[in-house]
Design a protein around this motif. Structure first.
Motif, PDB file in Angstrom:
ATOM      1  N   HIS A 167      -3.143   7.731  57.308  1.00 29.86           N
ATOM      2  CA  HIS A 167      -2.407   7.200  56.854  1.00 29.86           C
ATOM      3  C   HIS A 167      -2.579   6.143  55.217  1.00 29.86           C
ATOM      4  O   HIS A 167      -1.974   6.425  53.904  1.00 29.86           O
ATOM      5  CB  HIS A 167      -1.668   6.533  56.809  1.00 29.86           C
ATOM      6  CG  HIS A 167      -0.671   8.095  58.549  1.00 29.86           C
ATOM      7  ND1 HIS A 167       0.613   8.106  58.070  1.00 29.86           N
ATOM      8  CD2 HIS A 167      -0.769   8.751  58.672  1.00 29.86           C
ATOM      9  CE1 HIS A 167       1.489   8.529  58.503  1.00 29.86           C
ATOM     10  NE2 HIS A 167       0.327   9.419  59.888  1.00 29.86           N
TER      11      HIS A 167
ATOM     12  N   GLU B 172      -4.316   6.556  67.879  1.00 30.76           N
ATOM     13  CA  GLU B 172      -3.923   5.774  66.631  1.00 30.76           C
ATOM     14  C   GLU B 172      -4.289   5.195  65.476  1.00 30.76           C
ATOM     15  O   GLU B 172      -4.135   5.570  64.361  1.00 30.76           O
ATOM     16  CB  GLU B 172      -3.579   4.458  67.837  1.00 30.76           C
ATOM     17  CG  GLU B 172      -2.012   5.373  68.779  1.00 30.76           C
ATOM     18  CD  GLU B 172      -1.938   4.625  69.628  1.00 30.76           C
ATOM     19  OE1 GLU B 172      -1.676   3.086  69.500  1.00 30.76           O
ATOM     20  OE2 GLU B 172      -0.762   4.429  70.699  1.00 30.76           O
TER      21      GLU B 172
ATOM     22  N   SER C 143       2.092   1.901  65.357  1.00 28.89           N
ATOM     23  CA  SER C 143       2.836   1.199  64.296  1.00 28.89           C
ATOM     24  C   SER C 143       3.766   2.026  63.622  1.00 28.89           C
ATOM     25  O   SER C 143       4.696   1.841  63.134  1.00 28.89           O
ATOM     26  CB  SER C 143       2.210   2.019  62.622  1.00 28.89           C
ATOM     27  OG  SER C 143       2.028   3.516  62.412  1.00 28.89           O
TER      28      SER C 143
ATOM     29  N   ASP D   6       4.870   6.251  52.197  1.00 31.72           N
ATOM     30  CA  ASP D   6       5.400   6.165  53.787  1.00 31.72           C
ATOM     31  C   ASP D   6       6.765   7.685  54.300  1.00 31.72           C
ATOM     32  O   ASP D   6       6.141   8.740  54.676  1.00 31.72           O
ATOM     33  CB  ASP D   6       5.661   5.398  54.742  1.00 31.72           C
ATOM     34  CG  ASP D   6       4.784   4.206  54.390  1.00 31.72           C
ATOM     35  OD1 ASP D   6       3.951   4.559  54.774  1.00 31.72           O
ATOM     36  OD2 ASP D   6       4.962   3.513  55.101  1.00 31.72           O
TER      37      ASP D   6
ATOM     38  N   ASP E 111      -3.861   5.784  61.458  1.00 28.94           N
ATOM     39  CA  ASP E 111      -3.898   4.758  60.588  1.00 28.94           C
ATOM     40  C   ASP E 111      -4.495   5.208  59.415  1.00 28.94           C
ATOM     41  O   ASP E 111      -4.583   4.413  58.371  1.00 28.94           O
ATOM     42  CB  ASP E 111      -3.426   3.493  61.745  1.00 28.94           C
ATOM     43  CG  ASP E 111      -3.385   3.191  62.165  1.00 28.94           C
ATOM     44  OD1 ASP E 111      -1.875   3.169  62.167  1.00 28.94           O
ATOM     45  OD2 ASP E 111      -2.944   2.229  63.334  1.00 28.94           O
TER      46      ASP E 111
END
Length: 108
Positions: free
Chosen positions: A33, A26, A2, A40, A30
């Protein structure tokens, strides 16, 4: 992945050599998160603190880049580095500040 910028060469090589592992790594990132209320910017600051406190040089540099992409200003990153002082000590804090300085010098 991302990230808005091109990943470092070492990660690109890892990704090319082990694409299935990189894809799952990854996907895990993701998922982590997306789980929870942190923005963010907040996640970027937390990850900066974790990698800085663990003296993970390469990871810290990567998280500086990602923090900048998330809109974290230099002063906030420097405060994270300063917060390392009481718990992690002067050498760790100094390495973190130096890495932040280098990241900003490289762009000029």
């Amino acid at each position: 992945m991302s990230s808005k910028t091109i990943p470092p060469a070492g990660y690109q090589a890892f990704r090319q050599r082990f694409p299935k592992v990189a894809e799952r790594y990854e996907a895990l990132g993701d998922a982590v998160h997306a789980e929870g209320p942190l923005t963010d910017r907040e996640r970027a600051l937390v990850k900066l603190a974790i990698s800085g406190g663990a003296s993970k040089g390469t990871a810290f540099v990567a998280h500086i880049r990602k923090a900048r992409e998330a809109g974290v200003e230099r002063a906030a990153m420097e405060q994270v580095a300063l917060l390392l002082l009481p718990t992690m000590g002067l050498p760790v804090m100094m390495r973190a500040l130096h890495a932040i300085d280098r990241a900003y010098q490289e762009e000029s």
